[in-house]
Scaffold this active site. Sequence first.
Site, mmCIF file in Angstrom:
data_model
loop_
_atom_site.group_PDB
_atom_site.id
_atom_site.type_symbol
_atom_site.label_atom_id
_atom_site.label_comp_id
_atom_site.label_asym_id
_atom_site.label_seq_id
_atom_site.Cartn_x
_atom_site.Cartn_y
_atom_site.Cartn_z
ATOM 1 N N GLY A 124 0.844 -1.060 -0.207
ATOM 2 C CA GLY A 124 0.035 0.001 0.028
ATOM 3 C C GLY A 124 0.886 1.283 -0.187
ATOM 4 N N ARG A 144 1.338 -5.836 -4.861
ATOM 5 C CA ARG A 144 1.473 -6.537 -3.686
ATOM 6 C C ARG A 144 1.916 -8.159 -4.097
ATOM 7 N NH1 ARG A 144 -0.708 -4.759 0.694
ATOM 8 N NH2 ARG A 144 -2.076 -2.781 0.882
ATOM 9 N N ASP A 182 5.303 -7.849 5.625
ATOM 10 C CA ASP A 182 5.257 -9.143 4.653
ATOM 11 C C ASP A 182 6.399 -8.710 3.554
ATOM 12 O OD1 ASP A 182 3.381 -10.699 5.708
ATOM 13 O OD2 ASP A 182 1.688 -9.642 4.856
ATOM 14 N N LYS A 236 8.135 0.408 5.533
ATOM 15 C CA LYS A 236 7.041 1.562 5.032
ATOM 16 C C LYS A 236 5.761 0.797 5.725
ATOM 17 C CE LYS A 236 4.426 -0.063 2.705
ATOM 18 N NZ LYS A 236 3.653 -0.794 1.646
ATOM 19 N N THR A 237 4.840 1.416 5.730
ATOM 20 C CA THR A 237 3.329 1.380 6.088
ATOM 21 C C THR A 237 2.731 2.467 6.951
ATOM 22 O OG1 THR A 237 1.665 -0.273 6.664
ATOM 23 C CG2 THR A 237 3.447 -0.457 8.086
ATOM 24 N N ILE A 238 1.356 2.815 6.594
ATOM 25 C CA ILE A 238 0.831 4.056 7.039
ATOM 26 C C ILE A 238 0.514 3.219 8.537
ATOM 27 C CG2 ILE A 238 0.355 5.316 5.312
ATOM 28 C CD1 ILE A 238 -2.667 4.132 6.018
ATOM 29 N N ASP A 239 0.128 1.905 8.560
ATOM 30 C CA ASP A 239 -0.587 1.134 9.599
ATOM 31 C C ASP A 239 0.251 1.298 10.895
ATOM 32 O OD1 ASP A 239 -2.185 0.404 7.714
ATOM 33 O OD2 ASP A 239 -1.879 -1.616 7.898
HETATM 34 P P1 FBP Z 1 0.422 -2.038 3.566
HETATM 35 O O1 FBP Z 1 0.544 -2.689 4.980
HETATM 36 O O2 FBP Z 1 1.067 -2.721 2.379
HETATM 37 O O3 FBP Z 1 1.517 -0.647 3.893
HETATM 38 O O4 FBP Z 1 -0.828 -1.483 3.273
HETATM 39 C C1 FBP Z 1 -1.498 -1.249 4.416
HETATM 40 C C2 FBP Z 1 -2.914 -0.611 3.898
HETATM 41 O O5 FBP Z 1 -3.035 0.779 3.510
HETATM 42 C C3 FBP Z 1 -4.128 -0.956 4.980
HETATM 43 O O6 FBP Z 1 -4.293 0.395 6.002
HETATM 44 C C4 FBP Z 1 -5.308 -1.357 4.360
HETATM 45 O O7 FBP Z 1 -6.165 -2.107 4.748
HETATM 46 C C5 FBP Z 1 -4.600 -2.079 2.894
HETATM 47 O O8 FBP Z 1 -3.447 -1.271 2.637
HETATM 48 C C6 FBP Z 1 -5.528 -1.484 1.748
HETATM 49 O O9 FBP Z 1 -4.785 -2.128 0.560
HETATM 50 P P2 FBP Z 1 -5.310 -1.660 -0.954
HETATM 51 O O10 FBP Z 1 -4.483 -0.841 -1.195
HETATM 52 O O11 FBP Z 1 -4.725 -2.857 -1.575
HETATM 53 O O12 FBP Z 1 -6.928 -1.525 -0.983
#
Ligand code: FBP
Length: 560
Positions: free
Chosen positions: A82, A146, A177, A203-206
Amino acid sequence: MKKLSPLQIERLKYQPKLPATLALGINSLEVAEGEATQSVRDQEQIQNLFKNTYGKPVVTFKNSISMSVSQPKNVGVILSGGQAPGGHNVIAGLYDALKQANSSNKLYGFLGGPSGIIDGKYVEFSDEFIDQYRNTGGFDIIGSGRTKLETEEQFQKSLEVCKKLNISAVVIIGGDDSNTNAALLAEWFVKNNTGIQVIGCPKTIDGDLKNDQIEISFGFDTATKTYAELIGNIQRDANSAKKYWHFIKIMGRSASHVALEAALQTQPNITLISEEVEERKMSLESIINYMSEVIVKRSNSGKNFGIAIIPEGLIEFIPEMKSMIANLNDIMAALENDPSFVNATTIREKFDIVENRLDSANAKVYSSLPVLIKEQLLADRDPHGNVQVSKIETEKLLIEMISTRLDELKSQGDFIGKFSAQSHFFGYEGRCAFPSNFDADYCYSLGFNAFALINFGLTGYLSSVRNLTQPADKWIAGGIPLTMMMNMERRHGEMKPVIQKALVRLDGPVFKQLEEHREDWAMNDRYLFPGAVQYFGPSCVCDVTTCTLQLEREKTLVNA
Ligand code: FBP
């Protein structure tokens, strides 16, 4: 010529800050090695799976007196998963360090995520190309994807592409991952004597790729500030109109860090935290009762409005839902190629097929859900076989169930107010915002530092920049062995090595802050209005980072 907004023009000129050690130049570094490391758990199994890359020391950089000159190098970079604000700056930092080290070095960007290295789809970066993307949000510089990079065939293909481009190092910018896959690729490259290094970037906003060594993943700072701005605006609207309850679902695949941080920045009336729901084994019914109670109490004091924050991953943390979803994931994997399911003409038929296959307790839970949610639960799984929680409208599920509960209370004479609700989902709005100064600096430093790790011949490391609540020149640059963050977990029915995801700690200072104030915030409107992310002005306004990072760092420093 492409038209740019005034802010775009200004942000392109911003010069990101670096830790003082790195700012002296890529050729003036030396590496300091710590002790040998171990994985967080399951040491024997992880060591067995990573025979060549396990146990390496944590490294930090310091400045050397002599200047080193490195041999020309070609490097490849991948954006994975993401979007998160600052990804472009990781690439810009990597590019600048690489060119500073040797102007004949080349940086290739693999297109569309990990599939780019497998299929040999790439671009070569130039100054002009990179310059258009400095300090901008998004991953559109090369795109993301992904695809999971994990099979022998994919590794072989990646090797062929690297050989063709004479690439001796690959940087993977991703979450837990993707960095697990970076560790697998690093191990495979060493095992097969390819001489190709692999470095990851967090990286990840989460905000769930963090641990004792990694203070925060990039993107969390900007995304949470963006959501906090939007929540603040809605709070102002609710407080003006005084007629709606706003149910706001906030992104974050699994952990509730984003919802928690956004809540601390805005002080809404209700904040659900998935980890607490799981820990206290709260059923869907008890969540509905808790929220209804707050709504009734507020109504009794004349307030038929309010703000409720719901973490995106909530549904998977409610015990009966978790069990049902796990059962459903297995069923969906089996039904993927089943003609009776694939060719079913109505959604009701699909519901029946699924309900007949679920264990009886899970079938009961599934059938009790509103049609909309039942349908959303059948949507395509992500590449890891999980439900895509961003597609499940938990905020609407809660509104519907709370309305029913309030009607019951009304009929018993226990609720005399009004309940009118609006639902929102803030997710994609925050993932590609212009990176805050914090993220712009942090990302640039991570990228620059990734090249320093490459320059010292390291592989299987995560680029690490620490001491992040201090001004950037005091940040500490170095590298953490990826295997150090790993343990064994069940995935697709098999035990696999993975980087541990950091969930919200209920005994941690961030959750405690919410716990201490939530009763007060529920009844008394203590709304905060953070406003838009600030890029210019006094550093106490525009460089300040998140409550999460500050509270966690304070606690670490007190315990040190
Ligand atoms: P990453 O863990 O790859 O950074 O993505 C996190 C995220 O933004 C989550 O917060 C959200 O559930 C998911 O991606 C949404 O995925 P997509 O962009 O495939 O709709």
